[in-house]
Scaffold this motif. Structure first.
Motif, PDB file in Angstrom:
ATOM      1  N   PRO A   1       0.822  -1.225   0.000  1.00 14.61           N
ATOM      2  CA  PRO A   1       0.000   0.000   0.000  1.00 14.61           C
ATOM      3  C   PRO A   1       0.852   1.271   0.000  1.00 14.61           C
ATOM      4  N   LYS A   2       1.960   1.230   0.717  1.00 13.60           N
ATOM      5  CA  LYS A   2       2.823   2.427   0.761  1.00 13.60           C
ATOM      6  C   LYS A   2       3.428   2.687  -0.622  1.00 13.60           C
ATOM      7  N   ALA A   3       3.825   1.600  -1.299  1.00 14.75           N
ATOM      8  CA  ALA A   3       4.416   1.765  -2.634  1.00 14.75           C
ATOM      9  C   ALA A   3       3.373   2.307  -3.607  1.00 14.75           C
ATOM     10  N   LEU A   4       2.133   1.847  -3.502  1.00  9.96           N
ATOM     11  CA  LEU A   4       1.082   2.350  -4.396  1.00  9.96           C
ATOM     12  C   LEU A   4       0.756   3.809  -4.082  1.00  9.96           C
ATOM     13  N   ALA A   5       0.779   4.140  -2.786  1.00 11.65           N
ATOM     14  CA  ALA A   5       0.519   5.535  -2.401  1.00 11.65           C
ATOM     15  C   ALA A   5       1.612   6.434  -2.969  1.00 11.65           C
TER      16      ALA A   5
ATOM     17  N   ASN B   1       6.470 -10.459  -5.515  1.00 10.98           N
ATOM     18  CA  ASN B   1       6.443  -9.564  -4.359  1.00 10.98           C
ATOM     19  C   ASN B   1       7.697  -8.712  -4.296  1.00 10.98           C
ATOM     20  N   GLY B   2       7.567  -7.549  -3.694  1.00 14.91           N
ATOM     21  CA  GLY B   2       8.739  -6.762  -3.332  1.00 14.91           C
ATOM     22  C   GLY B   2       8.945  -6.869  -1.829  1.00 14.91           C
TER      23      GLY B   2
ATOM     24  N   ARG C   1      27.653 -10.641  -3.009  1.00  7.56           N
ATOM     25  CA  ARG C   1      27.483  -9.332  -3.660  1.00  7.56           C
ATOM     26  C   ARG C   1      26.427  -9.400  -4.753  1.00  7.56           C
ATOM     27  N   ASN C   2      26.390 -10.514  -5.494  1.00 10.89           N
ATOM     28  CA  ASN C   2      25.360 -10.640  -6.534  1.00 10.89           C
ATOM     29  C   ASN C   2      23.966 -10.554  -5.906  1.00 10.89           C
ATOM     30  N   GLY C   3      23.802 -11.210  -4.767  1.00  5.57           N
ATOM     31  CA  GLY C   3      22.499 -11.187  -4.096  1.00  5.57           C
ATOM     32  C   GLY C   3      22.164  -9.812  -3.566  1.00  5.57           C
ATOM     33  N   MET C   4      23.165  -9.155  -2.997  1.00  2.79           N
ATOM     34  CA  MET C   4      22.919  -7.841  -2.391  1.00  2.79           C
ATOM     35  C   MET C   4      22.624  -6.773  -3.451  1.00  2.79           C
ATOM     36  N   ALA C   5      23.036  -7.062  -4.694  1.00 10.40           N
ATOM     37  CA  ALA C   5      22.844  -6.066  -5.762  1.00 10.40           C
ATOM     38  C   ALA C   5      21.437  -6.135  -6.367  1.00 10.40           C
ATOM     39  N   VAL C   6      20.697  -7.196  -6.090  1.00 10.17           N
ATOM     40  CA  VAL C   6      19.365  -7.327  -6.708  1.00 10.17           C
ATOM     41  C   VAL C   6      18.411  -6.283  -6.120  1.00 10.17           C
ATOM     42  N   ASP C   7      17.602  -5.691  -6.978  1.00  8.27           N
ATOM     43  CA  ASP C   7      16.626  -4.702  -6.512  1.00  8.27           C
ATOM     44  C   ASP C   7      15.291  -5.406  -6.242  1.00  8.27           C
ATOM     45  N   PHE C   8      14.979  -5.597  -4.972  1.00 10.89           N
ATOM     46  CA  PHE C   8      13.711  -6.224  -4.611  1.00 10.89           C
ATOM     47  C   PHE C   8      12.699  -5.194  -4.116  1.00 10.89           C
ATOM     48  N   SER C   9      12.957  -3.918  -4.355  1.00  8.56           N
ATOM     49  CA  SER C   9      12.028  -2.899  -3.862  1.00  8.56           C
ATOM     50  C   SER C   9      10.681  -3.047  -4.597  1.00  8.56           C
TER      51      SER C   9
ATOM     52  N   ALA D   1       4.895  -2.594  -8.022  1.00 11.72           N
ATOM     53  CA  ALA D   1       3.756  -1.694  -7.807  1.00 11.72           C
ATOM     54  C   ALA D   1       3.198  -1.234  -9.155  1.00 11.72           C
ATOM     55  N   HIS D   2       4.075  -1.007 -10.133  1.00 11.16           N
ATOM     56  CA  HIS D   2       3.597  -0.627 -11.469  1.00 11.16           C
ATOM     57  C   HIS D   2       2.796  -1.762 -12.103  1.00 11.16           C
ATOM     58  N   GLU D   3       3.238  -2.999 -11.840  1.00  9.57           N
ATOM     59  CA  GLU D   3       2.493  -4.130 -12.407  1.00  9.57           C
ATOM     60  C   GLU D   3       1.100  -4.222 -11.790  1.00  9.57           C
ATOM     61  N   TYR D   4       0.982  -3.918 -10.483  1.00  8.77           N
ATOM     62  CA  TYR D   4      -0.357  -3.888  -9.872  1.00  8.77           C
ATOM     63  C   TYR D   4      -1.208  -2.790 -10.492  1.00  8.77           C
ATOM     64  N   GLU D   5      -0.569  -1.655 -10.759  1.00  7.69           N
ATOM     65  CA  GLU D   5      -1.308  -0.563 -11.424  1.00  7.69           C
ATOM     66  C   GLU D   5      -1.925  -1.050 -12.729  1.00  7.69           C
ATOM     67  N   ASP D   6      -1.123  -1.801 -13.507  1.00 10.85           N
ATOM     68  CA  ASP D   6      -1.633  -2.308 -14.796  1.00 10.85           C
ATOM     69  C   ASP D   6      -2.826  -3.240 -14.570  1.00 10.85           C
ATOM     70  N   VAL D   7      -2.720  -4.088 -13.553  1.00  8.24           N
ATOM     71  CA  VAL D   7      -3.816  -5.021 -13.270  1.00  8.24           C
ATOM     72  C   VAL D   7      -5.067  -4.251 -12.849  1.00  8.24           C
ATOM     73  N   TYR D   8      -4.893  -3.215 -12.034  1.00 11.02           N
ATOM     74  CA  TYR D   8      -6.043  -2.395 -11.623  1.00 11.02           C
ATOM     75  C   TYR D   8      -6.705  -1.773 -12.854  1.00 11.02           C
TER      76      TYR D   8
END
Ligand code: ADP
Ligand code: GLC
Length: 488
Positions: A27-31, A257-258, A462-470, A475-482
């Motif tokens: 919800p915070k990401a969508l807001a 999920n993020g 380091r490879n794991g720490m570099a992944v962007d899981f935010s 959230a943009h994909e949820y926007e598309d579904v909405y």
């Protein structure tokens, strides 16, 4: 868009697993994308305790009223505050008979499990609360079986209510195996007209099945990883609903999920003995030493510390791990385990601890701060899941430079790239496919061997720490579904 979340769990207020994390952070990401998001959850005893401990006093938004549906009636009081760390409105449905219990999913005191009634009441109270407060959502976003009846109510006349006239529904499956199934005679609890008692509605093989009904009636259905979206359309992981999901695949989307990258950040995590980053990994070693002290285990250089942080349910595959845990420890590893759930699994881990008191520590319970310290201090995280819709644990682990060893199923396939000896540029973990102890043993043994090669290990971390899981991407994909839900 105005988006209404109706959910049984919201982290950090009351959670038992990842459902809470998602409904506390999405919800915070969508807001942040400019949507008006409103969250409803039950006012559990655990929620009241969390607010008390954190000095928050929710205000009364709607004084006690009777919520009436079909032949049922129960009192609801709606309280309001905001999602911690944001200005997203959070509404709490209070009814002590249903929600003031020892655990979030506890039965009544007399042992009777009134799960269908208490969550049906919750859905009806959310509907009442919205009409009283004048909340008219564009999107009603329901999560898991607890709120799966809400899309059905939209179909069954709720659109006559001004608050819901233009509302479209999205239903997210976090775990297809928990369907909220109840006996046929519980159908009256739903308050739905008898025309909904049919196989293309609430009835499933003679029982009430909210999960199935949510899938059928929602305008759009999502689940929490692309791979799980494919798997649930197969008989093996479809939990009896694969046929329905295949036939409705046009409205099914898998969205990974993020995670809340502020709460789960090794560079600023206040639970850690010493914070660290991918460039400065020394702090991880200090956190490991602190964790070992807490576990009353000796620090031994070049000895990897394996970890488990999990609900103890069959889903998580510990029946593969427990029989081989002692052998793994004797190869020269240590283990810390945090979790609670089914007694047989708790007992299995306790027995392994008793057999290996110098290399294994088991904490039975639920402790968020300790979970942070474990992700911070462990070298690898074991997730031998039988199925895993998404899995957040491995994402927290990756972000904390804790290398995951996972069974390649569900969202674990979408997030963990197993090391095969030659893909050091992209690999971030270890994986195995068949649900067998031997395969888990081989994958963990490979992790132990590679741990001894400091250069390779650091690369995997380091490879794991570099992944962007935010949440930004998802959230943009949820926007598309909405949007799709609104335009069909
Ligand atoms: P699931 O939702 O199936 O339990 P996930 O990996 O999606 O699995 O999410 C699990 C969440 O619950 C994570 O935030 C994890 O840290 C947390 N968790 C599970 N068990 C415990 C525990 N005993 N103590 C603290 N946190 C826990
Ligand atoms: C469920 C799943 C888990 C997922 C979580 C959040 O509890 O078991 O895999 O990460 O929901 O969507």
């Amino acid at each position: 868009m105005r988006v209404l979340f109706a959910t049984a769990e919201v982290a950090p207020i009351a959670k038992t697993g990842g459902l809470g994390d998602v409904c506390g952070s999405l919800p915070k990401a969508l807001a942040a994308l400019g949507h008006e998001v409103i969250v409803f959850m039950p006012y559990y005893r655990q929620a009241r305790e969390w607010f008390e401990a954190n000095g928050v006093v929710p205000e009364v938004a709607v004084p006690t009223t009777q919520v009436i549906w079909a032949n049922w009636s129960a009192e609801s009081t709606v309280l309001t505050t905001t999602l911690p760390g944001s200005d997203v409105p959070l509404y709490l449905i209070a009814n002590d008979f249903f929600f003031d219990r020892r655990q979030i999913y506890a039965t009544r005191d007399d042992g009777f499990d009134d799960f269908l009634l208490r969550y049906t009441f919750f859905c009806r109270a959310v509907i009442n609360g919205c009409s009283t407060l004048g909340i008219a959502p564009d999107i009603l976003h329901a999560h898991d079986w607890h709120t799966a009846l809400m899309p059905v109510y939209l179909d069954s006349g709720l659109r006559g209510n001004p608050a819901f006239r233009a509302t479209r529904s999205v239903y997210t499956i976090h775990n297809l195996n928990y369907q909220g199934v109840a006996a046929a005679n519980a159908f009256s609890i739903t308050g739905l007209h008898s025309r909904y008692w049919r196989p293309d509605a609430v009835e499933h093989w003679g029982q009430v099945n909210p999960m199935k009904a949510g899938i059928l009636f929602a305008d759009q259905v999502t689940t929490v990883s692309p791979n799980y979206a494919r798997e649930i359309q197969t008989p093996v992981l479809g939990a009896g609903l694969d046929g329905i999901l295949r036939s409705l695949s046009f409205k099914l989307t898998g969205i990974l999920n993020g995670i809340d990258v502020e709460e789960w950040n090794p560079e600023s995590d206040e639970h850690l003995r010493s914070t660290y980053s991918a460039e400065r990994l020394a702090g991880k070693n200090l956190s490991k030493r602190a964790l070992l002290r807490e576990a009353k285990l000796a620090y031994r250089a070049r000895t990897p510390l394996m970890a488990v942080v999990s609900r103890m349910a069959d889903q998580k595959g510990f029946q593969l791990l427990i029989p081989i845990l002692t052998r793994l420890l004797r190869l020269g590893a240590q283990a810390v385990v945090l979790g609670s759930g089914e007694a047989a699994i708790e007992d299995g881990f306790r027995a392994a601890e008793a057999e290996n008191p110098k290399s294994c520590r088991v904490w039975i319970g639920f402790d968020n701060a300790l979970a942070h310290r474990i992700y911070g201090g462990a070298d690898f995280l074991l997730m031998p899941s039988m199925y895993e819709p998404c899995g957040l644990n491995q994402m927290y682990a990756l972000r904390y430079g804790t290398v995951p060893v996972v069974r390649l199923t569900g969202g674990l396939v979408d997030t963990v790239h197993p090391f095969d000896g030659s893909n050091g540029d992209v690999a971030n973990g270890f994986g195995f496919a068949a649900p067998s102890s031997d395969e888990l043993f081989a994958a963990t043994w490979l992790a132990i061997l590679n741990y001894r090669d400091a250069k390779t290990w650091k690369q995997l971390q380091r490879n794991g720490m570099a992944v962007d899981f935010s949440w930004d991407r998802s959230a943009h994909e949820y926007e598309d579904v909405y949007e799709r839900a609104r335009t069909i």
